[in-house]
Design a protein around this motif. Sequence first.
Motif, short mmCIF file in Angstrom:
data_model
loop_
_atom_site.label_atom_id
_atom_site.label_comp_id
_atom_site.label_asym_id
_atom_site.label_seq_id
_atom_site.Cartn_x
_atom_site.Cartn_y
_atom_site.Cartn_z
N ASP A 91 0.77 -1.02 -0.03
CA ASP A 91 -0.22 0.33 -0.15
C ASP A 91 0.92 1.73 -0.10
OD1 ASP A 91 -2.12 -1.38 -0.33
OD2 ASP A 91 -3.24 -0.80 2.23
N SER A 92 0.32 2.70 -0.60
CA SER A 92 1.07 3.92 -1.02
C SER A 92 0.64 4.46 0.23
CB SER A 92 0.49 4.03 -2.17
OG SER A 92 -0.93 4.66 -2.05
N ASP A 93 0.70 4.16 1.57
CA ASP A 93 0.09 4.66 2.66
C ASP A 93 1.08 4.68 3.56
OD1 ASP A 93 -1.03 2.23 3.52
OD2 ASP A 93 -2.90 3.14 3.75
N GLY A 94 2.20 3.90 3.36
CA GLY A 94 3.32 3.30 4.50
C GLY A 94 2.25 2.17 5.17
N GLN A 95 1.22 1.76 5.62
CA GLN A 95 1.09 0.47 6.17
C GLN A 95 1.63 -0.32 6.48
OE1 GLN A 95 -3.09 -0.18 7.03
NE2 GLN A 95 -3.18 1.50 6.49
N HIS A 96 2.47 -1.41 4.73
CA HIS A 96 2.91 -2.18 4.81
C HIS A 96 4.79 -2.34 5.16
CE1 HIS A 96 -0.55 -3.54 2.03
NE2 HIS A 96 -0.99 -3.16 3.38
N ASP A 97 5.04 -2.72 6.17
CA ASP A 97 6.23 -2.53 6.43
C ASP A 97 7.21 -3.51 4.66
OD1 ASP A 97 9.33 -2.85 6.62
OD2 ASP A 97 8.84 -2.76 9.32
N PRO A 98 7.71 -3.15 4.25
CA PRO A 98 8.64 -3.76 3.55
C PRO A 98 10.06 -4.76 3.78
CG PRO A 98 9.73 -1.48 3.44
CD PRO A 98 8.53 -1.27 4.20
N ALA A 99 9.80 -4.63 5.02
CA ALA A 99 11.45 -5.92 5.30
C ALA A 99 9.89 -6.92 5.38
CB ALA A 99 10.96 -5.60 6.94
N GLY A 100 8.73 -6.61 5.35
CA GLY A 100 7.78 -8.17 5.18
C GLY A 100 8.35 -9.17 3.88
N THR A 193 -2.94 -22.39 -4.49
CA THR A 193 -2.51 -23.08 -2.93
C THR A 193 -2.41 -21.74 -2.45
OG1 THR A 193 -0.48 -22.90 -3.16
CG2 THR A 193 -2.06 -25.02 -3.50
N ILE A 194 -2.88 -21.12 -1.35
CA ILE A 194 -2.43 -20.24 -0.31
C ILE A 194 -1.67 -20.58 1.28
CG2 ILE A 194 -4.15 -18.28 0.52
CD1 ILE A 194 -6.20 -19.08 -1.44
N GLN A 195 -0.67 -19.64 1.34
CA GLN A 195 -0.57 -19.85 2.52
C GLN A 195 -0.54 -18.00 3.42
OE1 GLN A 195 3.81 -20.39 2.82
NE2 GLN A 195 4.13 -22.23 4.45
N GLN A 196 -0.52 -17.83 4.89
CA GLN A 196 0.54 -16.81 4.99
C GLN A 196 0.99 -16.63 6.25
OE1 GLN A 196 -3.64 -16.11 8.19
NE2 GLN A 196 -2.33 -17.09 9.70
N VAL A 197 1.89 -15.37 5.90
CA VAL A 197 3.15 -15.69 6.70
C VAL A 197 2.41 -13.97 7.30
CG1 VAL A 197 4.70 -16.61 4.95
CG2 VAL A 197 4.05 -13.98 5.09
N PRO A 198 3.39 -14.57 8.91
CA PRO A 198 3.36 -13.41 10.03
C PRO A 198 4.14 -11.83 9.64
CG PRO A 198 4.57 -14.27 10.70
CD PRO A 198 4.24 -15.15 9.94
N VAL A 199 2.91 -10.48 9.55
CA VAL A 199 3.94 -9.40 8.96
C VAL A 199 3.37 -8.54 10.48
CG1 VAL A 199 4.12 -9.84 6.55
CG2 VAL A 199 2.36 -8.51 7.50
N THR A 200 4.23 -7.24 10.04
CA THR A 200 3.81 -5.82 10.99
C THR A 200 3.35 -5.56 10.00
OG1 THR A 200 6.06 -6.96 12.80
CG2 THR A 200 4.81 -4.09 13.02
N MET A 201 2.11 -4.27 10.77
CA MET A 201 1.45 -3.17 9.98
C MET A 201 1.34 -1.78 10.88
SD MET A 201 -0.17 -4.10 7.48
CE MET A 201 -1.13 -5.97 6.04
N ARG A 202 1.64 -1.04 9.96
CA ARG A 202 2.13 0.63 10.61
C ARG A 202 1.20 0.99 10.60
NH1 ARG A 202 8.19 1.13 8.01
NH2 ARG A 202 6.11 0.71 5.88
N GLU A 203 1.03 2.65 11.09
CA GLU A 203 0.13 3.47 10.54
C GLU A 203 -0.01 4.59 9.56
OE1 GLU A 203 -2.28 3.66 12.48
OE2 GLU A 203 -2.15 2.48 14.01
N ARG A 204 -1.22 4.65 9.23
CA ARG A 204 -0.55 5.59 7.78
C ARG A 204 -0.10 6.80 8.01
NH1 ARG A 204 -4.78 5.17 4.34
NH2 ARG A 204 -4.25 7.41 3.05
N ALA A 205 0.66 6.97 6.76
CA ALA A 205 2.14 7.93 6.76
C ALA A 205 0.95 9.26 5.91
CB ALA A 205 2.83 6.98 6.03
N GLY A 206 0.38 8.80 5.72
CA GLY A 206 -0.85 9.88 5.15
C GLY A 206 -1.97 9.56 4.05
N GLY A 207 -2.62 10.70 3.68
CA GLY A 207 -3.72 10.30 2.54
C GLY A 207 -4.62 10.09 3.62
N THR A 208 -6.22 9.57 3.00
CA THR A 208 -7.51 9.42 3.42
C THR A 208 -7.45 7.81 3.85
OG1 THR A 208 -7.84 11.81 2.70
CG2 THR A 208 -10.08 10.23 4.23
N PRO A 209 -8.02 7.42 4.83
CA PRO A 209 -8.41 6.46 5.04
C PRO A 209 -9.29 5.72 3.94
CG PRO A 209 -8.18 6.87 7.04
CD PRO A 209 -7.95 8.14 6.04
#
Length: 246
Positions: A91-100, A193-209
Amino acid sequence: MSSALAQTLIVMPAFNEEDAVAGVVAEVRAALRGVHVLVVNDGSRDDTVGEARRAGAAVVDLPFNLGVGGAMRTGFKYARAHGFRYVVQVDSDGQHDPAGVPKILDALQTHDVAIGARFAGEGDYTVRGPRKWAMKVLAVVIGRIAGTRLTDTTSGFRGAGPRAIEIFAEHYPAEYLGDTIESLVLAARAGCTIQQVPVTMRERAGGTPSHAPVKAAVYLGRAAIALVIALWRPPLTLQPEAGTTP
């Protein structure tokens, strides 16, 4: 992982994200050396396009707003046309940490779709009220359809491998919640086939929810409708990738 990154397209849907998009693009490019970044400008009325280009991203500029699903289908078409093996939505609002992203790519070595899950033991992201219970119900139902345990079926931080890219480029849902709920049902019923992996989410860096808090009370009803639509549509047939196993 460097070879996988070179074959990966990061797709960032963006609607009026001029405040955040440049920083997110810069962070992704710094954290994931060799990865390609595509910003799909979804009919923004601000300078999202200019900010994204100045930050070094390729940009597809849609003339009007299609929603996240329509923007992502554009991204999948771009990936297929340019020969990318993997697509990861950030997401372009900064919630997704690219480390994931490396975790998602690791999962895509053995699965067709990988979800970066917020409620899988990493980070402290929380939701409350009707939205929380809706997400729990959806996770159970879609997990059974997919034949795997899922905890976060509405996460937008997810990746697709070659077989999923092929189907999503033509059929990625554009309806409300289609880019999350319906896309998973679509993929599962097509044999992905689908798998989930644990990640960390963050607060929005800007924009409108995209969803105001006052709409949380109707989330369950809308989610149920999205799930019914997904199950009502006939399953697609997905051909195995030539010379490989899923």
